[in-house]
Design an enzyme around this catalytic site. Structure first.
Site, PDB file in Angstrom:
ATOM      1  N   ARG A 171      34.371  91.080  80.148  1.00 41.58           N
ATOM      2  CA  ARG A 171      33.921  92.442  79.348  1.00 41.58           C
ATOM      3  C   ARG A 171      33.362  92.319  78.251  1.00 41.58           C
ATOM      4  O   ARG A 171      32.445  92.965  77.639  1.00 41.58           O
ATOM      5  CB  ARG A 171      35.394  93.100  79.264  1.00 41.58           C
ATOM      6  N   ARG A 175      25.930  86.683  72.968  1.00 40.93           N
ATOM      7  CA  ARG A 175      24.608  86.598  72.792  1.00 40.93           C
ATOM      8  C   ARG A 175      24.081  85.546  71.959  1.00 40.93           C
ATOM      9  O   ARG A 175      24.797  85.480  70.845  1.00 40.93           O
ATOM     10  CB  ARG A 175      24.186  88.091  72.091  1.00 40.93           C
ATOM     11  N   ARG A 248      50.754  96.667  80.958  1.00 41.84           N
ATOM     12  CA  ARG A 248      51.017  96.555  79.719  1.00 41.84           C
ATOM     13  C   ARG A 248      50.993  97.978  78.789  1.00 41.84           C
ATOM     14  O   ARG A 248      50.378  98.888  79.058  1.00 41.84           O
ATOM     15  CB  ARG A 248      49.842  95.783  78.945  1.00 41.84           C
ATOM     16  N   ARG A 279      45.461  94.407  66.678  1.00 43.60           N
ATOM     17  CA  ARG A 279      44.483  94.823  65.883  1.00 43.60           C
ATOM     18  C   ARG A 279      44.802  96.010  64.861  1.00 43.60           C
ATOM     19  O   ARG A 279      45.901  96.573  65.170  1.00 43.60           O
ATOM     20  CB  ARG A 279      43.361  95.015  66.948  1.00 43.60           C
ATOM     21  N   GLU A 299      48.414  97.976  66.031  1.00 41.51           N
ATOM     22  CA  GLU A 299      48.717  98.179  67.837  1.00 41.51           C
ATOM     23  C   GLU A 299      49.537  96.794  68.156  1.00 41.51           C
ATOM     24  O   GLU A 299      49.148  95.629  68.087  1.00 41.51           O
ATOM     25  CB  GLU A 299      47.275  97.941  68.512  1.00 41.51           C
ATOM     26  N   TYR A 347      41.486  98.712  85.586  1.00 45.08           N
ATOM     27  CA  TYR A 347      41.142  98.634  84.288  1.00 45.08           C
ATOM     28  C   TYR A 347      39.740  99.344  83.916  1.00 45.08           C
ATOM     29  O   TYR A 347      38.885  98.679  83.691  1.00 45.08           O
ATOM     30  CB  TYR A 347      40.903  97.063  83.949  1.00 45.08           C
ATOM     31  N   ASP A 349      37.001 101.670  82.211  1.00 46.71           N
ATOM     32  CA  ASP A 349      36.260 102.076  80.815  1.00 46.71           C
ATOM     33  C   ASP A 349      36.145 103.753  81.534  1.00 46.71           C
ATOM     34  O   ASP A 349      36.234 104.242  82.489  1.00 46.71           O
ATOM     35  CB  ASP A 349      35.202 101.640  80.767  1.00 46.71           C
TER      36      ASP A 349
HETATM   37  N1  UDP Z   1      39.493  89.584  73.514  1.00 42.17           N
HETATM   38  C1  UDP Z   1      39.663  88.325  72.741  1.00 42.17           C
HETATM   39  N2  UDP Z   1      39.324  88.274  71.562  1.00 42.17           N
HETATM   40  C2  UDP Z   1      39.134  89.381  70.743  1.00 42.17           C
HETATM   41  C3  UDP Z   1      38.925  90.730  71.606  1.00 42.17           C
HETATM   42  C4  UDP Z   1      39.039  90.596  73.028  1.00 42.17           C
HETATM   43  O1  UDP Z   1      39.870  87.384  73.285  1.00 42.17           O
HETATM   44  O2  UDP Z   1      39.033  89.431  69.565  1.00 42.17           O
HETATM   45  C5  UDP Z   1      39.756  89.215  75.101  1.00 42.17           C
HETATM   46  C6  UDP Z   1      40.919  89.884  75.295  1.00 42.17           C
HETATM   47  O3  UDP Z   1      41.316  88.918  76.381  1.00 42.17           O
HETATM   48  C7  UDP Z   1      40.999  91.250  75.801  1.00 42.17           C
HETATM   49  C8  UDP Z   1      39.715  91.274  76.530  1.00 42.17           C
HETATM   50  O4  UDP Z   1      38.792  90.441  75.716  1.00 42.17           O
HETATM   51  O5  UDP Z   1      42.015  91.541  76.835  1.00 42.17           O
HETATM   52  C9  UDP Z   1      39.115  92.436  76.596  1.00 42.17           C
HETATM   53  O6  UDP Z   1      38.785  93.091  75.195  1.00 42.17           O
HETATM   54  P1  UDP Z   1      38.386  94.609  75.041  1.00 42.17           P
HETATM   55  O7  UDP Z   1      38.158  94.747  73.633  1.00 42.17           O
HETATM   56  O8  UDP Z   1      37.322  94.885  75.972  1.00 42.17           O
HETATM   57  O9  UDP Z   1      39.618  95.373  75.320  1.00 42.17           O
HETATM   58  P2  UDP Z   1      40.101  96.963  75.263  1.00 42.17           P
HETATM   59  O10 UDP Z   1      39.482  97.349  74.090  1.00 42.17           O
HETATM   60  O11 UDP Z   1      40.144  97.435  76.437  1.00 42.17           O
HETATM   61  O12 UDP Z   1      41.810  96.621  74.918  1.00 42.17           O
END
Ligand code: UDP
Length: 365
Positions: A171, A175, A248, A279, A299, A347, A349
């Protein structure tokens, strides 16, 4: 029968179904067990700030039709998601881009960054990634995996990275440019005035009953409509008779702070494994807020158990198989459509929900 359709769940999927069916001349009732509409994209005004009560949502899409659809119900701002990762006080730019690589390794050019990643991938001996850990290392190398992925992912999913499917990490873009826009999307933004207002606009003129739990009143509610659109958890619908799917859940500790700026960004990820939360969201920055106060949410991720709110389906092999068994039962429920993140155990979006709901409702009409 008083209605053509009973829509169970007033989230994004349910609201789109309700809107489209109503516009096609059908009589629709929407119910939700909560006391508000908008499902998990619900936002609530606190101190003049739209607080994302069930976790941050940033609308982003490459699909013009999805974008045109949502912008019918709200004007969107130009918010671009650029989270910051905090690893034990070291700050890194996300998603993985040249700013991240420079901070991690001191590399300056894209070639140097690519060489560093390749060197670490080879040292780890990964040719075909079989799980999230291997996928992550092969994308960005071991240093970034150890500092920015491993701890965060294990907190978020409560499982070791070696037991998680690799698609989760795909996801995130990688870059070799100085572009720190989290999403590879043509269109991105936050509805001005909040997501709740957007859903209320979708549901305008449609009958909505809140505080009504479908599963607890199933017998009588099933009689009032010819068809049902069910957006709750698919396993709960069948009373968990084949077993429980894993989800989860997330708990938020929200605080109002008497200062205008706590962390200088909407999203800061705590990527070490010791910090108990994943976060901190500072809601005002989704809308460039200039209020005197600020609202933050820490969170905490946890394994879902009955009675909790499910947030993320755990899309691994084991749950995937169980879901397929439930889906067979669902396919035989002639007058029920299962949809959305919980109804399809996916999952999704938000933009994918929009696309899917429009596709499914078009079939109905
Ligand atoms: N992820 C990570 N570090 C980060 C942010 C995301 O390893 O700082 C990984 C983690 O496995 C997470 C996945 O990337 O479950 C998808 O993150 P995303 O931010 O897309 O998840 P959401 O916002 O849907 O919780």
């Amino acid at each position: 029968m008083n209605y053509d359709y009973l829509i169970v769940g007033a989230g994004l999927y349910g609201a789109i179904f309700a809107r489209e069916l109503t516009d096609a001349g059908k009589k629709v009732l929407v119910i939700d067990k909560r006391d508000h509409v908008a499902g998990n994209i619900y936002t609530e005004d606190v101190e003049g700030i739209n607080v994302h009560k069930y976790g941050a949502h940033i609308f982003h899409t490459n699909d013009k039709k999805a974008w045109e659809y949502v912008t019918r119900f709200a004007a969107f701002n130009r918010y671009t998601n650029s989270p910051v990762a905090n690893y034990k006080g070291e700050l890194y730019s996300l998603p993985f881009n040249m700013y991240t690589f420079n901070k991690m390794w001191g590399v300056v050019t894209p070639e140097e960054a690519a060489a560093k990643i390749e060197e670490q991938r080879q040292a780890a001996g990964i040719t075909e990634p079989k799980n999230l850990e291997e996928q992550a290392i092969s994308l960005v190398g071991t240093d970034i995996y150890e500092k920015l992925i491993k701890g965060y992912t294990q907190k978020q999913w409560g499982r070791p990275c070696t037991e998680l499917p690799s698609f989760i990490i795909k996801r995130l873009p990688v870059r070799l440019t100085f572009d720190n826009n989290y999403f590879n999307a043509l269109y991105q933004g936050i509805p001005m005035g909040g997501y709740t207002k957007m859903i209320e606009n979708m549901l305008e003129g449609i009958e909505v009953k809140l505080g009504v739990d479908y599963l607890e009143n199933r017998e009588e509610l099933s009689k009032i409509a010819g068809k049902i659109v069910y957006t709750g958890p698919i396993d709960a619908y069948f009373d968990y008779k084949l077993g429980t799917l894993e989800y989860r859940s997330v708990r938020f500790e929200t605080e109002i702070l008497d200062k205008p700026n706590f962390q200088g960004n909407a999203v800061v990820n705590y990527t070490d494994s010791e910090t108990p939360y994943t976060r901190i969201i500072e809601h005002k920055f989704f809308e460039f807020g200039t209020q005197d106060k600020t609202v933050i949410s820490r969170e905490y991720s946890s394994e879902w158990k009955k009675g909790d709110e499910p947030y993320y389906p755990v899309n691994d092999d084991k749950n995937g198989k169980l879901y397929q068994e439930y889906k067979q039962l669902a396919d035989n429920e002639g007058n029920v459509i299962f949809g959305g993140r919980l109804g399809e155990y996916k999952y999704y979006d938000m933009d994918a929900v929009v696309i899917r709901a429009l596709e499914m409702v078009a079939k109905e009409i």
